[in-house]
Write an enzyme that holds these catalytic residues in place. Sequence first.
Site, mmCIF file in Angstrom:
data_model
loop_
_atom_site.group_PDB
_atom_site.id
_atom_site.type_symbol
_atom_site.label_atom_id
_atom_site.label_comp_id
_atom_site.label_asym_id
_atom_site.label_seq_id
_atom_site.Cartn_x
_atom_site.Cartn_y
_atom_site.Cartn_z
ATOM 1 N N ASP B 90 0.824 -1.209 0.000
ATOM 2 C CA ASP B 90 0.000 0.000 0.000
ATOM 3 C C ASP B 90 0.862 1.265 0.000
ATOM 4 O O ASP B 90 1.816 1.383 0.763
ATOM 5 C CB ASP B 90 -0.898 -0.005 1.252
ATOM 6 N N GLY B 132 1.490 -2.813 5.785
ATOM 7 C CA GLY B 132 2.499 -2.583 4.753
ATOM 8 C C GLY B 132 2.184 -3.300 3.459
ATOM 9 O O GLY B 132 2.897 -3.148 2.469
ATOM 10 N N GLU B 133 1.150 -4.106 3.455
ATOM 11 C CA GLU B 133 0.818 -4.863 2.241
ATOM 12 C C GLU B 133 -0.538 -4.398 1.678
ATOM 13 O O GLU B 133 -0.617 -3.363 1.049
ATOM 14 C CB GLU B 133 0.871 -6.373 2.550
ATOM 15 N N MET B 134 -1.606 -5.114 1.967
ATOM 16 C CA MET B 134 -2.891 -4.705 1.394
ATOM 17 C C MET B 134 -3.593 -3.665 2.287
ATOM 18 O O MET B 134 -4.512 -2.976 1.836
ATOM 19 C CB MET B 134 -3.761 -5.933 1.137
#
Lengths: 309, 309
Positions: B90, B132-134
């Site tokens: 993200d 930190g990802e989706m």
Amino acid sequence: MKLKTLSAALLATAAVSVSGVSMAYDEIISVRNEPVQPIQPAKVDDPQLVKLGAMLFFDPRLSKSGFISCNSCHNLSRGGSDNLKTSIGDKWQEGPINSPTVLNSSLNVAQFWDGRAADLKEQAGGPIANPGEMAFTHELAVEMLQSVPGYTVEFRKAFGTDKIDIDMVTDAIAAFEETLVTPHSKFDKWLAGDDDALTPTELRGYELFKTSGCVACHNGAALGGNSFQKMGLVEPYHTTAEAEGRSAVTGKDADRFNFKVPTLRNVEMTIRTSTTVAPRHWLKLLTSWAACSWASVSRLTRTLPLWPS
Amino acid sequence: MKLKTLSAALLATAAVSVSGVSMAYDEIISVRNEPVQPIQPAKVDDPQLVKLGAMLFFDPRLSKSGFISCNSCHNLSRGGSDNLKTSIGDKWQEGPINSPTVLNSSLNVAQFWDGRAADLKEQAGGPIANPGEMAFTHELAVEMLQSVPGYTVEFRKAFGTDKIDIDMVTDAIAAFEETLVTPHSKFDKWLAGDDDALTPTELRGYELFKTSGCVACHNGAALGGNSFQKMGLVEPYHTTAEAEGRSAVTGKDADRFNFKVPTLRNVEMTIRTSTTVAPRHWLKLLTSWAACSWASVSRLTRTLPLWPS
């Protein structure tokens, strides 16, 4: 087999190209004298080119980051768009305008909202080299492809040479995109003569669609995409968005906020995109109708989506 | 029909689920007494669950931005990974470690490089809620799905209820991922008794692979994925990367830089990822071999990829 989802439709299309057999092509003839025509199935003349185009369309290595592919913004599982207010590019940059659907885009009068590309081939090279989108260069994209043995094999099959150039890349992507049409909706079946394909409510919606003037811009096989129209037709258009429309291409101030009319095909999957451009346009038109009338039009749009019923 | 590309393999897999017919399952028996076993074809018990899982796997609406799907980092057209040094999350955040391939991941002893998830179902929920990802939450993901009529229909078919919860979501994604196995490579054919499936050079590569010790860690059907090993086995491991390995799970300092051994299946498509983790590991092992020996091993790894020949 009923194709209930877009991914299923895509799978069928791609499977054809992989097996190397050209899809049987049956033209759909309208038996009605209407301002909307049926969507025709894709005519695949060169399955190898389509297969190569599909590989490229889904390949994020065509971007500087290796993270963004054509499919990132023209997501085939999301109606051919990303359904975002504006698309996300390299390093999370936000573009000046939303991403139009790639579905039925071969029917458009020109490509991009401002029509700055004449056709899909010309369009395909744009995002690859746009610093705010895929942020690559055509030279580096070709160099990357040339370095992948699997690609040189496919280019050789498609073009008789494995010396790749950007023209071949955009040719192939365009050939794949030309297969991304969505025929056989309920509405198409009705146009082709099946009187029972639409319910009375849906037919009332279509009549209203015509009598209230929607059809003036949203006509043709794609119900749009075939003309440029001025944002602010109904009331003044105020925006903080950077996109200025057709004037960016023609240099004429009169073309300011002249944008390509969106297709209403599959609008249920791309509505978030459409309303971003023109919420007032919709609101103004719709508030003059009774709720039941809106329900009819809404019911009509449901007859247009991807999946045949 | 020969399936020459991963996308083609995927298409076949997904087509099975869409048509609602379970794939015929033929167990592949090894006739050789080897430390490596054949990959078995996917056994699809519940095609509806697999279909739903595929829809979820490709859907960027499971992320906060609407831009990142499971397939963004576990790209099925790129060997099930993104081939990046570290994955992009993200707002273009870079993660602490690269993304492991999803292909044959059902054969792993545990999921994530540090094994912090016991199985694919437990793994599937992680990235969705990782800031930190989706960068979404399970609650919002479920709320989104619940708001999409097309999804409630599919959940009802799969689970007998359209009251969606995150357990159903991760069940479905895991069921789809379990189909992402890559049997029928040349090497598998050789294991199954086809003496002509490997060339003499490839067979020399395999012997070298065993005698030089590679097979101590890279064994089993996936040639890896079934144990944790210490980075720095051959020489001290220095890194500025944040990922500390197994110690993050066990809390034991002795487990620092203990990582899951990567699978060597399809290594030609995921090599950029693998070398990021352990370039010295490769270099140290390889420099002790003559160039011709390396060519043999390299030839062997080419017998492992996705496409059957």
